[in-house]
Design an enzyme around this catalytic site. Structure first.
Site, PDB file in Angstrom:
ATOM      1  N   LYS A 113       0.817  -1.184   0.102  1.00  0.00           N
ATOM      2  CA  LYS A 113       0.145  -0.090  -0.076  1.00  0.00           C
ATOM      3  C   LYS A 113       0.990   1.381   0.040  1.00  0.00           C
ATOM      4  CE  LYS A 113      -3.707  -1.994   3.039  1.00  0.00           C
ATOM      5  NZ  LYS A 113      -5.024  -1.811   1.862  1.00  0.00           N
ATOM      6  N   ARG A 124     -10.334 -11.411   1.620  1.00  0.00           N
ATOM      7  CA  ARG A 124     -11.326 -12.319   1.085  1.00  0.00           C
ATOM      8  C   ARG A 124     -10.488 -13.773   0.963  1.00  0.00           C
ATOM      9  NH1 ARG A 124     -11.786  -9.101  -4.419  1.00  0.00           N
ATOM     10  NH2 ARG A 124     -11.245  -7.533  -2.732  1.00  0.00           N
TER      11      ARG A 124
END
Length: 500
Positions: free
Chosen positions: A276, A350
Site C-alpha cells: 500500500k 477475502r
C-alpha cells in the site's frame, strides 16, 4: 479503560442528587424548545429568568449535538444544567431513538471530568440514552503515559417515571450491548505490535472463556493439517504466524436456530508484495475490526443467553512483505479444495474469509453472517458511515434494515452476475480480484459467495469505512475504532431468536 456506572432514578429531575442535569432541546420558532418530559425542571427556573430563555442567551438553538452549559444558581439541585440539541422531531421511532443516542453521546463527551450526571433524555428512550451515554464516555488511554486529560463521566443516572422490572431489564441489555461495543473498540485501538495473530487469539480465548463459550484455537500447524490455504498463504509473509479461533455459544437447552458469524482478522495490512502507499497505512491497524466485532457479539449472545446457537469462526493473520510472502501469480488451495489465483496480495481479506466461510458452513447453520473491512470500494460507493450489505436477498435486506434501525447504517447492494466472469482465472478455479476497478465491493461479495454452502442464507457486511473513524468524534462515535457492526449483529440475532 474506565467504565462509567449507570443507574435509574425516579422522582423529580430537578432534585436529582447529581453535579449535572442534562435536558434535551429541539429547535423552536423563537429559540430552543424542551424535548421530552422535563416540566419540573422548566418550572424550577420560572423565578430565575426561565430555563429556555437562559439557555437561548447562552447560545442554545436545539440543533443536533449542540451542547450548552448553564449554571443552575440553585434553581435545581445540580449545580449545572446542560442542554443538548436533538434536532427537529423525527416521526420514525428508530430515527428518533438515534437522535437521543447521538445527543447522549455528544453530551457525555462534553462532560468529561464530571463525577455524576443525571439525564432526562432517558424519558425519550431509555435504551438509546444508556447506550449513547456509555459509548460517548468511551476513552482509550492504555498507552497514555503522561496523563489522559479529563476522565470520562464517572456515573450516569437516568431519570425514568417508573423503575420496574421491565426498565431494569431494558437498562441491563443496553449496558451489555454498550459493553460489547466498547470491547470491540478496545481490540481495534490496540496497536499491532501488541495485537498480532497469537496475542489476538489469546485475547479472544480469554473473552470466550469469560463468557462461558466453547473455545478452539488452531495454530499454524493445525491450519496446515486442516488445509487452510488462504489463511496460511496470507500469513506466510509475517514472522508472527496466523491463527484461526472458533467461539461457540450453544444456545441453552433448546436453541431455536443456529447462526454462523465470520469476521476478518487481519491484525495489520501492509498490502503484502502489492504494498500500500505509506500515507494513512497506520489506519490498517483496524483491519481486524470484523473479527473484533464477531468475537464481542458471540460473547454478548452468551451474556444475554439468547436461545440460539452462535458460532464465530475468526481467521487471524498479518499481511506483510518478506522473502516468504505469497506473491501475485501464486495459486492457493483453499479450505475445502477450491483453488484461487492471487493477482493482488492486497486483496487478502477475502482469502482468509474464504477459508473461514467454508469451515463455518460445515456446521450446517441456518444463517451465516460475515463482516469485514474488505474493500476501499465500499468507501467510494457509500462513504465513511454506511456499510454495504450483500448476500442472499432476504437475509441481506434483513441485516440492512437492522443496521439502519440501530443507527449503524447499512445499505443493501446487489451481486451482479455479469461481474462473476471477471473473476475467472486462466490457472485456477477463480482469481482473487478482477482485472478492473469497476464494482470492486460487489466483486468481492461475489468472490465470497463462491465459498458459501449451497442453499445457506448468508450476508456480508463491508465495514471498511464505518468501522474506523479517522476524523473528529461525533455523537457517540469516538476517533478510532467505532465498534460497528456489533449493534447490528446483536439486533439480527435477537430477531432470529424471536422470529427464526
Amino acid at each position: 479503560m474506565h467504565n462509567p456506572e449507570i443507574s435509574l432514578i425516579t422522582g423529580s429531575a430537578a432534585t436529582a442528587d447529581a453535579e449535572v442535569l442534562i435536558v434535551g432541546l429541539r429547535p423552536g420558532n423563537d429559540g430552543p424548545a424542551l424535548a421530552g418530559d422535563a416540566p419540573e425542571v422548566d418550572a424550577a427556573f420560572r423565578d430565575a429568568g426561565g430555563l429556555l430563555e437562559l439557555l437561548a442567551l447562552a447560545g442554545a438553538s436545539g440543533k443536533a449535538e449542540e451542547v450548552t452549559k448553564l449554571p443552575s444558581r440553585a434553581a435545581v439541585t445540580p449545580a449545572l444544567v446542560v442542554g443538548v440539541g436533538l434536532g427537529p422531531p423525527r416521526e420514525d421511532g428508530d430515527a428518533a431513538a438515534e437522535q437521543v443516542r447521538r445527543a447522549s453521546g455528544a453530551v457525555a463527551r462534553a462532560l468529561a471530568g464530571t463525577g455524576h450526571a443525571a439525564s432526562t433524555l432517558s424519558r425519550l428512550s431509555l435504551t438509546a440514552a444508556a447506550e449513547g451515554s456509555l459509548l460517548g464516555a468511551y476513552s482509550f488511554t492504555t498507552y497514555k503515559s503522561s496523563g489522559a486529560g479529563k476522565q470520562p463521566v464517572d456515573r450516569f443516572s437516568l431519570v425514568v417515571d417508573k423503575a420496574d422490572d421491565d426498565s431494569y431489564a431494558e437498562l441491563a441489555r443496553a449496558v451489555a450491548v454498550a459493553g460489547a461495543v466498547r470491547t470491540t473498540r478496545n481490540l481495534i485501538n490496540t496497536p499491532p505490535n501488541d495485537l498480532f495473530p497469537a496475542s489476538f487469539a489469546e485475547r479472544a480465548s480469554d473473552i470466550g472463556a469469560g463468557a462461558g463459550l466453547e473455545v478452539e484455537v488452531l495454530d499454524e500447524r493445525a491450519l496446515a493439517d486442516g488445509g487452510y490455504g488462504g489463511v496460511l498463504g496470507v500469513g506466510n509473509g509475517s514472522s508472527r504466524p496466523p491463527r484461526l479461533v472458533r467461539l461457540r455459544w450453544a444456545g441453552g437447552d433448546s436453541p431455536r436456530a443456529s447462526v454462523a458469524l465470520v469476521g476478518k482478522g487481519i491484525t495489520f495490512d501492509t498490502g503484502g508484495i502489492s504494498i500500500k502507499p505509506a500515507a494513512n497505512m497506520d489506519h490498517m491497524t483496524s483491519d481486524m475490526s470484523g473479527a473484533a466485532a464477531v468475537i464481542a457479539t458471540v460473547a454478548l449472545a452468551a451474556e444475554l443467553r439468547l436461545p440460539i446457537t452462535v458460532t464465530a469462526t475468526v481467521p487471524m493473520a498479518e499481511n506483510m512483505p518478506s522473502g516468504t510472502a505469497y506473491r501475485p501469480g501464486d495459486v492457493l488451495t483453499m479450505y475445502g479444495g477450491k483453488t484461487v489465483e492471487v493477482l493482488n496480495t492486497d486483496a487478502e481479506g477475502r482469502l482468509i474469509l474464504a477459508d473461514a466461510i467454508a469451515r463455518a458452513g460445515e456446521d450446517f447453520p441456518d444463517y451465516l453472517i460475515e463482516t469485514s473491512t474488505l474493500t476501499g470500494a465500499q468507501l467510494v460507493s457509500l462513504g465513511n458511515r454506511t456499510a454495504g450489505v450483500m448476500g442472499s436477498d432476504e437475509l441481506r435486506d434483513r441485516v440492512a434494515r437492522h443496521a439502519r434501525a440501530t443507527g449503524e447504517g447499512g445499505w443493501a447492494m446487489p451481486l451482479p452476475e455479469e461481474l462473476r466472469a471477471d473473476l475467472d482465472s486462466r490457472l485456477a478455479d477463480l482469481a482473487n480480484v478482477t482485472g478492473h476497478r469497476w464494482g470492486g465491493m460487489l466483486a468481492a461479495g461475489l468472490f465470497l459467495r463462491e465459498f458459501v454452502a449451497e442453499g445457506l442464507p448468508w450476508a456480508h457486511i463491508d465495514i471498511a469505512g464505518p468501522s474506523y473513524n479517522a476524523g473528529g468524534p461525533w455523537g457517540y462515535t469516538p476517533k478510532g475504532g467505532t465498534g460497528v457492526p456489533v449493534r447490528t449483529l446483536i439486533a439480527v440475532l435477537l430477531d432470529i431468536a424471536e422470529n427464526g
